[in-house]
Motif scaffolding. Structure first.
Motif, PDB file in Angstrom:
ATOM      1  N   TRP A   1       0.823  -1.216   0.000  1.00  0.00           N
ATOM      2  CA  TRP A   1       0.000   0.000   0.000  1.00  0.00           C
ATOM      3  C   TRP A   1       0.852   1.259   0.000  1.00  0.00           C
ATOM      4  O   TRP A   1       0.470   2.279  -0.618  1.00  0.00           O
ATOM      5  CB  TRP A   1      -0.934   0.005   1.204  1.00  0.00           C
ATOM      6  N   ALA A   2       1.998   1.229   0.674  1.00  0.00           N
ATOM      7  CA  ALA A   2       2.836   2.423   0.762  1.00  0.00           C
ATOM      8  C   ALA A   2       3.376   2.808  -0.610  1.00  0.00           C
ATOM      9  O   ALA A   2       3.439   4.000  -0.960  1.00  0.00           O
ATOM     10  CB  ALA A   2       3.979   2.186   1.748  1.00  0.00           C
ATOM     11  N   TRP A   3       3.770   1.813  -1.387  1.00  0.00           N
ATOM     12  CA  TRP A   3       4.287   2.091  -2.724  1.00  0.00           C
ATOM     13  C   TRP A   3       3.189   2.672  -3.618  1.00  0.00           C
ATOM     14  O   TRP A   3       3.416   3.649  -4.336  1.00  0.00           O
ATOM     15  CB  TRP A   3       4.848   0.802  -3.330  1.00  0.00           C
ATOM     16  N   PHE A   4       1.992   2.100  -3.541  1.00  0.00           N
ATOM     17  CA  PHE A   4       0.880   2.625  -4.330  1.00  0.00           C
ATOM     18  C   PHE A   4       0.508   4.034  -3.870  1.00  0.00           C
ATOM     19  O   PHE A   4       0.181   4.898  -4.693  1.00  0.00           O
ATOM     20  CB  PHE A   4      -0.329   1.703  -4.218  1.00  0.00           C
ATOM     21  N   ALA A   5       0.529   4.269  -2.570  1.00  0.00           N
ATOM     22  CA  ALA A   5       0.182   5.596  -2.060  1.00  0.00           C
ATOM     23  C   ALA A   5       1.141   6.655  -2.573  1.00  0.00           C
ATOM     24  O   ALA A   5       0.724   7.758  -2.966  1.00  0.00           O
ATOM     25  CB  ALA A   5       0.181   5.578  -0.530  1.00  0.00           C
ATOM     26  N   ARG A   6       2.428   6.356  -2.604  1.00  0.00           N
ATOM     27  CA  ARG A   6       3.405   7.336  -3.078  1.00  0.00           C
ATOM     28  C   ARG A   6       3.253   7.604  -4.578  1.00  0.00           C
ATOM     29  O   ARG A   6       3.304   8.768  -5.006  1.00  0.00           O
ATOM     30  CB  ARG A   6       4.829   6.849  -2.765  1.00  0.00           C
ATOM     31  N   ILE A   7       3.069   6.555  -5.362  1.00  0.00           N
ATOM     32  CA  ILE A   7       2.925   6.738  -6.801  1.00  0.00           C
ATOM     33  C   ILE A   7       1.641   7.503  -7.127  1.00  0.00           C
ATOM     34  O   ILE A   7       1.634   8.432  -7.952  1.00  0.00           O
ATOM     35  CB  ILE A   7       2.935   5.380  -7.520  1.00  0.00           C
ATOM     36  N   ILE A   8       0.542   7.130  -6.496  1.00  0.00           N
ATOM     37  CA  ILE A   8      -0.739   7.776  -6.769  1.00  0.00           C
ATOM     38  C   ILE A   8      -0.728   9.212  -6.275  1.00  0.00           C
ATOM     39  O   ILE A   8      -1.304  10.103  -6.904  1.00  0.00           O
ATOM     40  CB  ILE A   8      -1.889   6.975  -6.121  1.00  0.00           C
ATOM     41  N   ARG A   9      -0.063   9.473  -5.158  1.00  0.00           N
ATOM     42  CA  ARG A   9       0.054  10.847  -4.654  1.00  0.00           C
ATOM     43  C   ARG A   9       0.755  11.739  -5.664  1.00  0.00           C
ATOM     44  O   ARG A   9       0.362  12.892  -5.898  1.00  0.00           O
ATOM     45  CB  ARG A   9       0.800  10.816  -3.328  1.00  0.00           C
ATOM     46  N   THR A  10       1.809  11.228  -6.307  1.00  0.00           N
ATOM     47  CA  THR A  10       2.502  12.007  -7.338  1.00  0.00           C
ATOM     48  C   THR A  10       1.579  12.298  -8.516  1.00  0.00           C
ATOM     49  O   THR A  10       1.604  13.400  -9.083  1.00  0.00           O
ATOM     50  CB  THR A  10       3.748  11.248  -7.819  1.00  0.00           C
ATOM     51  N   SER A  11       0.771  11.323  -8.897  1.00  0.00           N
ATOM     52  CA  SER A  11      -0.168  11.527  -9.991  1.00  0.00           C
ATOM     53  C   SER A  11      -1.250  12.543  -9.634  1.00  0.00           C
ATOM     54  O   SER A  11      -1.646  13.365 -10.464  1.00  0.00           O
ATOM     55  CB  SER A  11      -0.813  10.189 -10.378  1.00  0.00           C
ATOM     56  N   VAL A  12      -1.726  12.505  -8.403  1.00  0.00           N
ATOM     57  CA  VAL A  12      -2.791  13.417  -7.975  1.00  0.00           C
ATOM     58  C   VAL A  12      -2.279  14.844  -7.888  1.00  0.00           C
ATOM     59  O   VAL A  12      -3.007  15.799  -8.219  1.00  0.00           O
ATOM     60  CB  VAL A  12      -3.368  12.959  -6.614  1.00  0.00           C
ATOM     61  N   MET A  13      -1.042  15.040  -7.488  1.00  0.00           N
ATOM     62  CA  MET A  13      -0.498  16.386  -7.308  1.00  0.00           C
ATOM     63  C   MET A  13      -0.509  17.186  -8.608  1.00  0.00           C
ATOM     64  O   MET A  13      -0.738  18.400  -8.591  1.00  0.00           O
ATOM     65  CB  MET A  13       0.926  16.303  -6.749  1.00  0.00           C
ATOM     66  N   GLN A  14      -0.277  16.512  -9.735  1.00  0.00           N
ATOM     67  CA  GLN A  14      -0.238  17.246 -10.987  1.00  0.00           C
ATOM     68  C   GLN A  14      -1.626  17.652 -11.480  1.00  0.00           C
ATOM     69  O   GLN A  14      -1.748  18.561 -12.299  1.00  0.00           O
ATOM     70  CB  GLN A  14       0.451  16.400 -12.062  1.00  0.00           C
ATOM     71  N   TYR A  15      -2.667  16.989 -10.959  1.00  0.00           N
ATOM     72  CA  TYR A  15      -4.034  17.357 -11.333  1.00  0.00           C
ATOM     73  C   TYR A  15      -4.689  18.259 -10.295  1.00  0.00           C
ATOM     74  O   TYR A  15      -5.644  18.980 -10.624  1.00  0.00           O
ATOM     75  CB  TYR A  15      -4.890  16.104 -11.506  1.00  0.00           C
ATOM     76  N   ALA A  16      -4.199  18.242  -9.057  1.00  0.00           N
ATOM     77  CA  ALA A  16      -4.834  19.026  -7.998  1.00  0.00           C
ATOM     78  C   ALA A  16      -4.645  20.523  -8.199  1.00  0.00           C
ATOM     79  O   ALA A  16      -5.417  21.317  -7.647  1.00  0.00           O
ATOM     80  CB  ALA A  16      -4.278  18.607  -6.641  1.00  0.00           C
ATOM     81  N   GLU A  17      -3.639  20.920  -8.970  1.00  0.00           N
ATOM     82  CA  GLU A  17      -3.381  22.337  -9.202  1.00  0.00           C
ATOM     83  C   GLU A  17      -3.895  22.808 -10.559  1.00  0.00           C
ATOM     84  O   GLU A  17      -3.545  23.917 -10.989  1.00  0.00           O
ATOM     85  CB  GLU A  17      -1.872  22.608  -9.101  1.00  0.00           C
TER      86      GLU A  17
END
Length: 302
Positions: A148-164
């Motif tokens: 889960w930690a690996w998925f959380a880090r990868i998905i967090r990076t993907s979300v950051m580029q769309y959150a702004e």
């Protein structure tokens, strides 16, 4: 062009998808497709060769290899998919929260992920299995706790580029609830990235659970699993090498199909990869036509 049409044009991806679908159907319908009980022992048929009744022969206890191979799809593939889904869902929730809210929330979640990812994956999996004990359920729990930690880090990076993005900021200005923004605007654009990283991890998890079962840390006898079948055939690998062929080929074919489909999915969802692939095809056509023209010209000159 839809995702399905793009993948459908790739013959290798279609073949890989067909292999995966057929394997999943066989695993779900194992009680109806398996010709014999996979745990039924017939010592009189010990190491028997293939026949019409036992197409792949019998193992060291006279059990039907084909039936055990079909039933082995469930722990080797279907239950791994369940563990993958739980890991992705848990990691996605934390990744979305960290990537969207940023600040202290992001710092806390990422520090927890850093702690979990600071240890080698296989070492931590062995440690969890050592604490919980061997068995299929404990391996699946270990997968969830470590992945889960690996998925959380990868998905967090993907979300950051769309959150702004502008439409997200505009929704915030209008007072739209954060959960509604994430569900309507961020989740749909992040799904392709989640699908790609999930499919790429699926093959490695199949290899890992087969490896643990081969070491005797996975599913326990008399249940069937591909890695366990390899372990059982290891003692007679020189005198009866055919016993290792069926489970070995099953692992290789399924993992290769998952990897090929993951590559095709990544190409179809990434416009840059799709553009580069199309450009290579366009460059290949003129070069081929040019070479054919030279051959025709040389034949005419002769």
């Amino acid at each position: 062009m839809t995702l399905f049409k793009t993948i459908w044009k790739d013959k290798l991806a279609v073949l890989a998808l067909s292999v995966i679908v057929v394997t999943v159907i066989a695993g779900l319908g194992a009680p109806y497709l398996a010709p014999h009980d996979p745990e039924e022992i017939h010592m009189e048929l010990r190491f028997a060769t293939s026949s019409w009744e036992y197409l792949l022969g019998n193992d060291h206890l006279g059990r039907c290899i084909l039936s055990r191979l079909i039933y082995g799809i469930r722990p080797s593939m279907l239950w791994v998919f369940v563990a993958l889904t739980v890991s992705v869902c848990f990691g996605a929730i934390l990744g979305f929260i960290a990537g969207y809210f940023r600040g202290k929330t992001d710092a806390v979640v990422m520090r927890i992920c850093d702690v979990m990812l600071s240890f080698p994956g296989y070492v931590m999996l062995l440690a969890v299995i050592g604490v919980l004990g061997p068995g299929l359920e404990n391996i699946l729990i270990a997968f969830v706790l470590m992945k889960w930690a690996w998925f959380a880090r990868i998905i967090r990076t993907s979300v950051m580029q769309y959150a702004e993005s502008d439409y997200v900021r505009f929704s915030k200005v209008l007072g739209v609830h954060h959960l509604s923004i994430m569900v309507k605007h961020i989740v749909p654009v992040s799904l392709p990235d989640i699908a790609v990283i999930s499919s790429s991890s699926f093959g490695s998890m199949i290899l890992q659970i087969s490896g643990f079962s081969f070491l005797g840390l996975g599913i326990e006898a008399p249940h069937a699993e591909w890695g366990m079948m390899l372990n059982e055939a290891r003692a007679v690998m020189f005198s009866r090498p055919e016993l290792m062929v069926a489970p070995g080929l099953a692992i290789v074919i399924v993992v290769s199909a998952v990897n090929f489909l993951s590559d095709a999915l990544q190409t179809a969802l990434d416009p840059k990869l799709m553009g580069s692939k199309s450009k290579m095809q366009e460059l290949a056509v003129p070069s081929a036509a040019k070479s054919q023209g030279k051959e025709v010209a040389s034949s005419i000159h002769v």
